[in-house]
Design a protein around this motif. Structure first.
Motif, short mmCIF file in Angstrom:
data_model
loop_
_atom_site.label_atom_id
_atom_site.label_comp_id
_atom_site.label_asym_id
_atom_site.label_seq_id
_atom_site.Cartn_x
_atom_site.Cartn_y
_atom_site.Cartn_z
N UNK A 644 33.06 69.11 85.87
CA UNK A 644 34.94 69.46 85.15
C UNK A 644 34.79 68.61 84.09
N UNK A 645 34.56 66.67 85.13
CA UNK A 645 35.18 66.16 84.81
C UNK A 645 34.29 65.50 83.36
N UNK A 646 33.23 65.46 83.98
CA UNK A 646 32.17 65.21 83.09
C UNK A 646 31.73 65.67 81.46
N UNK A 647 32.39 66.87 82.23
CA UNK A 647 32.95 67.60 80.54
C UNK A 647 33.73 66.89 79.53
N UNK A 648 35.08 66.16 80.26
CA UNK A 648 35.88 65.87 79.92
C UNK A 648 35.52 64.37 79.47
N UNK A 649 35.21 64.00 80.05
CA UNK A 649 33.98 62.47 79.58
C UNK A 649 33.00 62.66 78.50
N UNK A 650 32.46 63.52 78.67
CA UNK A 650 31.42 63.55 76.95
C UNK A 650 32.21 63.94 76.21
#
Length: 676
Positions: A644-650
């Motif tokens: 989820x953090x990766x998606x928010x970062x992207x």
């Protein structure tokens, strides 16, 4: 004359050579016929002009006469008449003294006071430096008691003087003839003056009559002038319309003819119409028919020019149609059937023009090399299983799920369509939105130019509904060609980003058409949207199905196998909490969709399609997290939090309402599994 009166021997027939005046001792003035050069005449030494005149009846003396015109002097023997006053008595009278003549040889004189003197003396007398009294006394003493004598003339002198007198007489006769001629001339001149005076009086009478007629004509002109000007057509207008070239002067002559035709028709309908209007109406009808014939020939020739190869229709439209649009208005008013035929001929020609040119342009754009995005490029597709055939070279490497710089096409303003020869020679590979953009750019620009031309050229002869029908008739085939081209681009393509870019470009075209006030192209825009949105939803479903298949594959092979695949190692020996590879692909795809939906409305199908895709992705992560088992609950939570953090970062700072809702959703998921 006094010489004639003093002369006792002169003949009556002899003309006098001096002017007639009273006897005077003063010197004579020069004659107007022969001026005397001496200031005063010289006197004979023997006698004096002031001497006492002899009492005898006749005597001779020598008198100096003025010179004649030929320079000779006149000598004449004269006899003093008895009725002539004695010069001394006349002088004494002037001086105011009386001469005592009672005794002979009287020597003394008594001065008598002058009772009265003349007011002025008109004779200029030379007193030779003496006073008047002494001058008179000396003159009297010289001639007292001595009779006046005259010099005798010789025969020769007499002959000479006679000839001179004869010459003088002839001169006088010549002068009389000249004077008679002058008199005749003056009489003739007087008669001419009388004739001229009569003519002047006649001219004055005629002038008065002409002024009266002029005033009457002015009154008549004031009354009839406006009525005549309303219906009269000048010869220049007739010659220009019949024989002149069609130019701006011809247009002005046509406007003049149209104005006169309207006035004649209006006047002929009144009860008190004149016969002149009835006589003029057939002539105006003939001239109108001639103008209609020339207008028809002109437009037919220009429409034929539109069918010439490699012709620019907009140049002909501006220089040959718009410049002379008054011609079509005249044709539509005076011959509506012919005007409609000309309009249909133009519509058919322009339909062929746009259809043929856009067909060639479509073929040029089809030669562009495009990236192929199909099911193998879906988010959940197995990338290791997709390989290009050995005998076929693989296409240029690209990332079908990343938006990259593809969104720049939406921010570029004042773009120009790609020329056909550049499209045919291009060696680059493009996405589906590139040919869609250039074809529709060219189509929208040409549609704008054509609609502006039709609205300008055919109005006000026809209304808005007729103009819309004309435009639709011209562009119906071209719009169908555009729809077919769009369908060929997106049909069979699973490039969601490319299709959504086409949707956004189509929306930009709609806004541009509204700004240009071209409402007749709304049907084409709506038809394009109906082609793009369903295909976009189908492509989104392909991605959702690919994730769903990936989730189903985990259930058959086991969660540990899925984790091992994601980390590239044996799942039984090495299990990692790092984000899954599918999360990376999903995040890039999600960021691209949200970037293109920054200004999306709530009524668009993007949100629903993205919600289904997001649900499949969450199900995939949940099923993958079960691979950690009951003992690895902590790792499972960390694994989910990392994804989820990766998606928010992207996603980053992508704007828009849909992006904000998606960000809030994944933040809640991350916080639910204990992520920071």
């Amino acid at each position: 004359m006094w010489l004639e009166r003093l002369s006792g021997q002169s003949t009556p027939s002899a003309p006098s050579s001096t002017q007639t005046r009273s006897y005077s001792p003063a010197p004579r003035r020069s004659s107007h016929l022969a001026p005397n050069n001496n200031p005063r005449p010289t006197y004979n030494t023997r006698t004096s002009s002031l001497g006492l005149v002899s009492r005898a009846n006749s005597s001779t003396t020598s008198l100096n006469s003025p010179q004649l015109a030929n320079g000779s002097s006149l000598r004449q023997e004269i006899t003093a008449p008895s009725d002539v006053v004695d010069p001394l008595d006349a002088l004494a009278t002037v001086l105011g003294k009386k001469n005592d003549k009672s005794g002979d040889g009287q020597e003394g004189r008594e001065d008598v006071a002058l009772d009265q003197r003349p007011a002025s003396l008109e004779v200029d007398i030379d007193f030779e430096g003496l006073n008047l009294d002494a001058f008179a006394r000396d003159a009297g003493q010289e001639n007292i008691g001595e009779p006046r004598r005259y010099a005798n003339q010789t025969v020769e002198e007499y002959e000479v003087e006679k000839n001179k007198l004869e010459d003088l007489h002839k001169s006088i006769l010549a002068c009389d003839d000249v004077l008679k001629s002058v008199q005749n001339s003056l009489t003739s001149f007087q008669q001419d003056l009388g004739a001229v005076s009569a003519e002047i009086e006649t001219l004055q009478a005629r002038s008065t009559a002409m002024n009266t007629r002029l005033e009457n004509r002015k009154v008549v002109e004031t009354l009839l002038g406006p009525a005549i000007e309303e219906v009269a057509v000048s010869p220049e207008v007739v010659i220009t319309i019949s024989e002149g070239p069609i130019d701006l002067a011809w247009v002005k002559a046509l406007e003049e003819l149209d104005k006169r035709s309207v006035m004649v028709n209006r006047t002929s309908q009144t009860p008190n119409r004149s016969l002149a209007v009835s006589d003029l109406r057939p002539l105006l009808n003939d001239l109108t028919n001639k103008a209609i014939e020339r207008i028809r020939d002109y437009f037919v020739s220009q429409i034929k020019a539109l069918r010439s190869p490699s012709i620019n229709a907009q140049i002909i439209q501006q220089q040959s149609f718009i410049r002379y649009k008054e011609l079509y208005g005249f044709l539509a008013r005076h011959h509506p059937v012919l005007g409609e035929e000309i309009a249909h001929a133009y519509i058919n020609t322009m339909r062929w023009y746009y259809s043929s040119n856009f067909t060639r342009y479509k073929h040029s754009l089809e030669k562009l090399s495009l990236f192929v995005v199909d099911r193998n490029d879906a988010i959940g597709a197995d990338q290791t299983a997709h390989r290009a055939p050995a005998n076929k070279p693989s296409q240029t490497s690209h990332d079908a799920l990343a938006i990259g710089r593809r969104a720049d096409v939406l921010r570029q303003s004042h773009q120009a369509a790609l020329p056909s020869h550049i499209a045919e020679d291009s060696k680059h590979t493009h996405y589906v939105e590139t040919p869609f953009l250039h074809f529709n750019l060219a189509l929208i620009d040409n549609a704008t130019a054509e609609y502006s031309f039709i609205a300008n050229f055919f109005s006000p002869a026809v209304g808005f509904q007729t103009i819309s029908r004309h435009f639709s008739a011209i562009f119906s085939q071209t719009f169908s060609l555009g729809h077919a081209f769009t369908k060929s681009l997106v049909e069979g393509s699973d490039d969601c980003l490319g299709i959504l870019l086409c949707v956004r470009l189509n929306q930009h075209f709609a806004f541009e058409l509204q700004r240009r006030k071209i409402p007749v192209a709304d049907g084409y825009i709506n038809g394009t949207n109906m082609l793009l949105w369903p295909r976009f939803q189908l492509a989104m479903d392909v991605h959702a199905e690919s994730i769903k298949r990936a989730t189903s594959a985990i259930s058959t092979r086991g969660a540990a196998s899925a984790l091992g695949l994601s980390n590239g190692a044996d799942a039984a020996s090495k299990q990692s909490t790092a984000p899954h590879m599918l999360t990376q692909r999903f995040g890039q795809f999600l960021q691209g969709i949200l970037t293109l939906s920054r200004d999306a409305g709530d009524d668009e199908p993007v949100g629903n399609s993205l919600g289904r895709l997001r649900g499949e992705f969450e199900a995939f992560l949940t099923k993958v997290g079960k691979g950690f088992g009951s003992a690895g609950e902590r790792k499972r939570e960390r694994f989910l939090a990392n994804n989820y953090s990766l998606i928010l970062t992207i996603m980053g700072d992508t704007g828009g309402k849909l992006a904000a809702d998606t960000r809030e959703h994944f933040e809640s998921l991350r916080d639910g599994v204990g992520g920071i």
